[in-house]
Design an enzyme around this catalytic site. Structure first.
Site, PDB file in Angstrom:
ATOM      1  N   HIS A   1     -10.337   0.700   2.105  1.00  0.00           N
ATOM      2  CA  HIS A   1     -10.107   1.693   3.158  1.00  0.00           C
ATOM      3  C   HIS A   1     -11.271   1.529   4.132  1.00  0.00           C
ATOM      4  O   HIS A   1     -12.383   1.973   3.856  1.00  0.00           O
ATOM      5  CB  HIS A   1     -10.050   3.114   2.583  1.00  0.00           C
ATOM      6  CG  HIS A   1      -9.757   4.145   3.634  1.00  0.00           C
ATOM      7  ND1 HIS A   1      -8.571   4.842   3.693  1.00  0.00           N
ATOM      8  CD2 HIS A   1     -10.481   4.561   4.698  1.00  0.00           C
ATOM      9  CE1 HIS A   1      -8.595   5.661   4.745  1.00  0.00           C
ATOM     10  NE2 HIS A   1      -9.749   5.514   5.367  1.00  0.00           N
TER      11      HIS A   1
ATOM     12  N   ALA B   1      -3.703  14.601   5.938  1.00  0.00           N
ATOM     13  CA  ALA B   1      -3.422  13.316   6.594  1.00  0.00           C
ATOM     14  C   ALA B   1      -2.389  12.548   5.796  1.00  0.00           C
ATOM     15  O   ALA B   1      -2.487  12.456   4.574  1.00  0.00           O
ATOM     16  CB  ALA B   1      -4.710  12.505   6.676  1.00  0.00           C
TER      17      ALA B   1
ATOM     18  N   HIS C   1       0.871  -1.192   0.000  1.00  0.00           N
ATOM     19  CA  HIS C   1       0.000   0.000   0.000  1.00  0.00           C
ATOM     20  C   HIS C   1       0.896   1.227   0.000  1.00  0.00           C
ATOM     21  O   HIS C   1       1.507   1.570   1.011  1.00  0.00           O
ATOM     22  CB  HIS C   1      -0.910   0.019   1.243  1.00  0.00           C
ATOM     23  CG  HIS C   1      -1.816   1.213   1.300  1.00  0.00           C
ATOM     24  ND1 HIS C   1      -3.168   1.114   1.478  1.00  0.00           N
ATOM     25  CD2 HIS C   1      -1.565   2.543   1.209  1.00  0.00           C
ATOM     26  CE1 HIS C   1      -3.712   2.313   1.497  1.00  0.00           C
ATOM     27  NE2 HIS C   1      -2.745   3.207   1.337  1.00  0.00           N
TER      28      HIS C   1
ATOM     29  N   LEU D   1      -4.642   9.002   8.191  1.00  0.00           N
ATOM     30  CA  LEU D   1      -5.921   8.299   8.241  1.00  0.00           C
ATOM     31  C   LEU D   1      -5.732   6.860   7.791  1.00  0.00           C
ATOM     32  O   LEU D   1      -5.022   6.644   6.807  1.00  0.00           O
ATOM     33  CB  LEU D   1      -6.954   9.002   7.358  1.00  0.00           C
ATOM     34  CG  LEU D   1      -7.449  10.334   7.930  1.00  0.00           C
ATOM     35  CD1 LEU D   1      -8.265  11.084   6.891  1.00  0.00           C
ATOM     36  CD2 LEU D   1      -8.248  10.112   9.201  1.00  0.00           C
TER      37      LEU D   1
ATOM     38  N   HIS E   1       3.000  14.516   1.926  1.00  0.00           N
ATOM     39  CA  HIS E   1       2.404  15.825   1.634  1.00  0.00           C
ATOM     40  C   HIS E   1       3.493  16.844   1.934  1.00  0.00           C
ATOM     41  O   HIS E   1       4.298  16.642   2.848  1.00  0.00           O
ATOM     42  CB  HIS E   1       1.208  16.112   2.552  1.00  0.00           C
ATOM     43  CG  HIS E   1       0.025  15.223   2.315  1.00  0.00           C
ATOM     44  ND1 HIS E   1      -0.902  15.441   1.334  1.00  0.00           N
ATOM     45  CD2 HIS E   1      -0.358  14.087   2.940  1.00  0.00           C
ATOM     46  CE1 HIS E   1      -1.827  14.501   1.358  1.00  0.00           C
ATOM     47  NE2 HIS E   1      -1.519  13.650   2.334  1.00  0.00           N
TER      48      HIS E   1
ATOM     49  N   LYS F   1      -9.411  -0.574  -5.662  1.00  0.00           N
ATOM     50  CA  LYS F   1      -9.415   0.075  -4.352  1.00  0.00           C
ATOM     51  C   LYS F   1     -10.779   0.682  -4.048  1.00  0.00           C
ATOM     52  O   LYS F   1     -11.307   1.468  -4.837  1.00  0.00           O
ATOM     53  CB  LYS F   1      -8.345   1.171  -4.346  1.00  0.00           C
ATOM     54  CG  LYS F   1      -8.356   2.056  -3.117  1.00  0.00           C
ATOM     55  CD  LYS F   1      -7.808   1.331  -1.898  1.00  0.00           C
ATOM     56  CE  LYS F   1      -8.000   2.157  -0.630  1.00  0.00           C
ATOM     57  NZ  LYS F   1      -6.778   2.523   0.025  1.00  0.00           N
TER      58      LYS F   1
ATOM     59  N   HIS G   1       1.530   5.401  -1.638  1.00  0.00           N
ATOM     60  CA  HIS G   1       1.134   6.592  -2.415  1.00  0.00           C
ATOM     61  C   HIS G   1       2.375   7.165  -3.083  1.00  0.00           C
ATOM     62  O   HIS G   1       3.286   7.624  -2.395  1.00  0.00           O
ATOM     63  CB  HIS G   1       0.513   7.641  -1.490  1.00  0.00           C
ATOM     64  CG  HIS G   1      -0.740   7.168  -0.841  1.00  0.00           C
ATOM     65  ND1 HIS G   1      -1.983   7.329  -1.402  1.00  0.00           N
ATOM     66  CD2 HIS G   1      -0.934   6.486   0.317  1.00  0.00           C
ATOM     67  CE1 HIS G   1      -2.904   6.786  -0.621  1.00  0.00           C
ATOM     68  NE2 HIS G   1      -2.293   6.259   0.428  1.00  0.00           N
ATOM     69  N   LEU G   2       2.382   7.145  -4.413  1.00  0.00           N
ATOM     70  CA  LEU G   2       3.540   7.687  -5.137  1.00  0.00           C
ATOM     71  C   LEU G   2       3.282   9.068  -5.709  1.00  0.00           C
ATOM     72  O   LEU G   2       4.212   9.714  -6.198  1.00  0.00           O
ATOM     73  CB  LEU G   2       3.956   6.743  -6.273  1.00  0.00           C
ATOM     74  CG  LEU G   2       4.791   5.528  -5.879  1.00  0.00           C
ATOM     75  CD1 LEU G   2       5.177   4.733  -7.127  1.00  0.00           C
ATOM     76  CD2 LEU G   2       6.048   5.921  -5.105  1.00  0.00           C
ATOM     77  N   ARG G   3       2.009   9.515  -5.708  1.00  0.00           N
ATOM     78  CA  ARG G   3       1.678  10.846  -6.266  1.00  0.00           C
ATOM     79  C   ARG G   3       2.091  10.947  -7.735  1.00  0.00           C
ATOM     80  O   ARG G   3       2.182   9.953  -8.419  1.00  0.00           O
ATOM     81  CB  ARG G   3       2.318  11.974  -5.421  1.00  0.00           C
ATOM     82  CG  ARG G   3       2.196  11.820  -3.913  1.00  0.00           C
ATOM     83  CD  ARG G   3       0.773  11.764  -3.418  1.00  0.00           C
ATOM     84  NE  ARG G   3       0.707  11.938  -1.959  1.00  0.00           N
ATOM     85  CZ  ARG G   3      -0.302  11.512  -1.217  1.00  0.00           C
ATOM     86  NH1 ARG G   3      -1.297  10.838  -1.742  1.00  0.00           N
ATOM     87  NH2 ARG G   3      -0.329  11.740   0.075  1.00  0.00           N
TER      88      ARG G   3
ATOM     89  N   ASP H   1       1.522   2.553   3.556  1.00  0.00           N
ATOM     90  CA  ASP H   1       0.672   3.738   3.425  1.00  0.00           C
ATOM     91  C   ASP H   1       1.525   5.004   3.491  1.00  0.00           C
ATOM     92  O   ASP H   1       1.075   6.044   3.977  1.00  0.00           O
ATOM     93  CB  ASP H   1      -0.436   3.757   4.489  1.00  0.00           C
ATOM     94  CG  ASP H   1      -1.527   4.768   4.170  1.00  0.00           C
ATOM     95  OD1 ASP H   1      -1.582   5.254   3.027  1.00  0.00           O
ATOM     96  OD2 ASP H   1      -2.313   5.073   5.078  1.00  0.00           O
TER      97      ASP H   1
ATOM     98  N   HIS I   1      -4.279  -0.915   6.046  1.00  0.00           N
ATOM     99  CA  HIS I   1      -3.858  -0.113   7.202  1.00  0.00           C
ATOM    100  C   HIS I   1      -4.816  -0.250   8.396  1.00  0.00           C
ATOM    101  O   HIS I   1      -5.394   0.738   8.842  1.00  0.00           O
ATOM    102  CB  HIS I   1      -3.645   1.357   6.822  1.00  0.00           C
ATOM    103  CG  HIS I   1      -4.681   1.979   5.917  1.00  0.00           C
ATOM    104  ND1 HIS I   1      -6.015   1.931   6.171  1.00  0.00           N
ATOM    105  CD2 HIS I   1      -4.540   2.668   4.763  1.00  0.00           C
ATOM    106  CE1 HIS I   1      -6.665   2.569   5.213  1.00  0.00           C
ATOM    107  NE2 HIS I   1      -5.787   3.019   4.342  1.00  0.00           N
TER     108      HIS I   1
HETATM  109  C1  NCD Z   1      -3.526   9.079   2.302  1.00  0.00           C
HETATM  110  C2  NCD Z   1      -3.117  10.151   1.297  1.00  0.00           C
HETATM  111  O1  NCD Z   1      -2.582  11.180   1.711  1.00  0.00           O
HETATM  112  O2  NCD Z   1      -3.313   9.951   0.101  1.00  0.00           O
HETATM  113  N1  NCD Z   1      -3.453   9.637   3.617  1.00  0.00           N
HETATM  114  C3  NCD Z   1      -3.302   8.952   4.767  1.00  0.00           C
HETATM  115  O3  NCD Z   1      -3.377   9.555   5.840  1.00  0.00           O
HETATM  116  N2  NCD Z   1      -3.051   7.661   4.769  1.00  0.00           N
HETATM  117  C4  NCD Z   1      -4.869   8.556   1.958  1.00  0.00           C
HETATM  118  C5  NCD Z   1      -5.185   7.259   2.631  1.00  0.00           C
HETATM  119  O4  NCD Z   1      -4.623   6.226   2.304  1.00  0.00           O
HETATM  120  O5  NCD Z   1      -6.056   7.254   3.524  1.00  0.00           O
HETATM  121 ZN    ZN Z   2      -3.183   5.130   1.830  1.00  0.00          ZN
END
Ligand code: NCD
Ligand code: ZN
Length: 346
Positions: free
Chosen positions: A137, A264, A14, A220, A252, A100, A16-18, A248, A175
């Site tokens: 989620h 988050a 899991h 989150l 940011h 997802k 996030h690579l943006r 996860d 998560h």
């Molecule tokens: C994630 C995000 O910033 O994309 N944020 C997080 O707090 N984990 C979104 C997510 O997976 O809930």
């Molecule tokens: Zn996530």
């Protein structure tokens, strides 16, 4: 005294690579240690179609520095208007490894998520039939439900009804943050697993709120009470093949974290493996780190293990992790566990 541990190269189930400058800045942090990762589709706009996933996959591979190897395992973002044939085709040609499910409004960029679960039942049935897993989620978004109760209530109101109607659907509760999540996975023999993040093994809600608010610990699902953190530790370090690593890691920029309405997400890609070695050693379970980070995930997804290894080394002096990663002019704060860590990937 140095101590070392060699394990099969891990994967992140899991991540996030943006996109754009952020993608280029953070991708090497994951690719340095991990062979593969399940890539979250919550871009703006979200990755909903096979064509969008293919284009995103190309952007990820184009951002990979020369000499590094990494396989992005793509996912599609489920909406009430998602197209069953498009999802099935993206699975059949090997492009996507999961779909997802975000309840609408649950987290960052989840506005296009699902409000009426009955509208996606046909898609979930098709996914069960073709063996395409669902990543969930697991939080309800009802304004009347306390944020600390949202995972437990999601299990009762959403997950259990889906599982009892479509028991063949393979589901990953992503998560998990509570003992309710741990217990629910343990009670079910087949087709259910959970990912656990690094930071939820380390922080509880006091770390976020006591002695001043710590925006870099806000994510989150939000970290819960200490008893829940301890339940996650037991599950992760047990070797039980239904629990595996999904960091996860969710970067940011600092200006959006240290903000009156802070985003988050904890960014843990850079130091996750060292932190996990610390955690597993503390719980006398270093022998189960490989199961959690490198074996249980591929087994659940039906993929081969990676055929190379990484070595973690413990030294006498604390490891200096970078505290920031730079995305252009912007800074991203690397998760600080709040204690010295002597492990590093060497
Ligand atoms: C994630 C995000 O910033 O994309 N944020 C997080 O707090 N984990 C979104 C997510 O997976 O809930
Ligand atoms: Zn996530």
């Amino acid at each position: 005294m140095t101590k070392s541990l060699t394990i099969t190269r891990p994967d992140d189930w899991h991540l996030h690579l943006r996109d754009g400058a952020m993608l280029r800045a953070i991708l090497p942090e994951t690719a340095r240690h991990f062979a593969r990762a399940i890539i979250m589709p919550n871009l703006m706009p979200p990755v909903v179609t096979g064509a969008q996933a293919l284009a995103y996959r190309d952007r990820i591979l184009a951002a990979l520095p020369a000499g590094m190897s990494f396989e992005p395992l793509m996912t599609l973002y489920l909406t009430e208007d998602s197209n069953t044939e498009d999802i099935a085709a993206a699975h059949a040609n090997g492009l996507i490894k999961a779909v997802k499910l975000y309840p609408a409004g649950a987290t960052t960029n989840s506005a296009s998520g699902v409000s009426d679960f009955s509208k996606v039942f046909g898609i979930l049935e098709k996914m069960a039939e073709i063996g395409l897993p669902l990543c969930v989620h697991g939080e309800v978004t009802d304004h009347n439900i306390d944020i600390f109760d949202r995972e437990a209530i999601f299990i009762d109101r959403v997950l259990e009804p889906i599982r009892s109607s479509i028991p063949e659907l393979r589901i990953i509760m992503e998560h998990i943050t509570t003992s309710d999540g741990v217990d629910y996975v343990r009670e079910n023999e087949a087709n259910l697993a959970a990912t656990i993040t690094t930071h939820h093994l380390i922080i509880n809600r006091n770390h976020i709120l006591v002695g001043g608010i710590k925006p870099h610990y806000y994510c989150l699902p939000v970290a819960k009470r200490e008893e829940h953190r301890l339940a996650l530790r037991i599950a992760a370090t047990s070797g039980d093949n239904r629990f595996f690593l999904g960091t996860d890691s969710a970067p940011h920029v600092d200006t959006l974290k240290e903000n009156a309405c802070g985003c988050a997400g904890c960014f843990t890609a850079s130091n996750t493996m060292a932190l996990l070695a610390h955690v597993f050693e503390e719980d006398q379970s270093l022998n189960h780190l490989e199961a959690f980070a490198s074996q249980n995930g591929p087994a659940f997804y039906g993929m081969p293990l990676n055929n190379d290894t990484i070595t973690l080394t413990k030294s006498d002096t604390p490891t200096n992790f970078p505290s920031k990663i730079y995305a252009g002019e912007e800074k991203v704060t690397v998760f600080d566990p709040g204690f010295p860590v002597y492990w590093s990937v060497t």
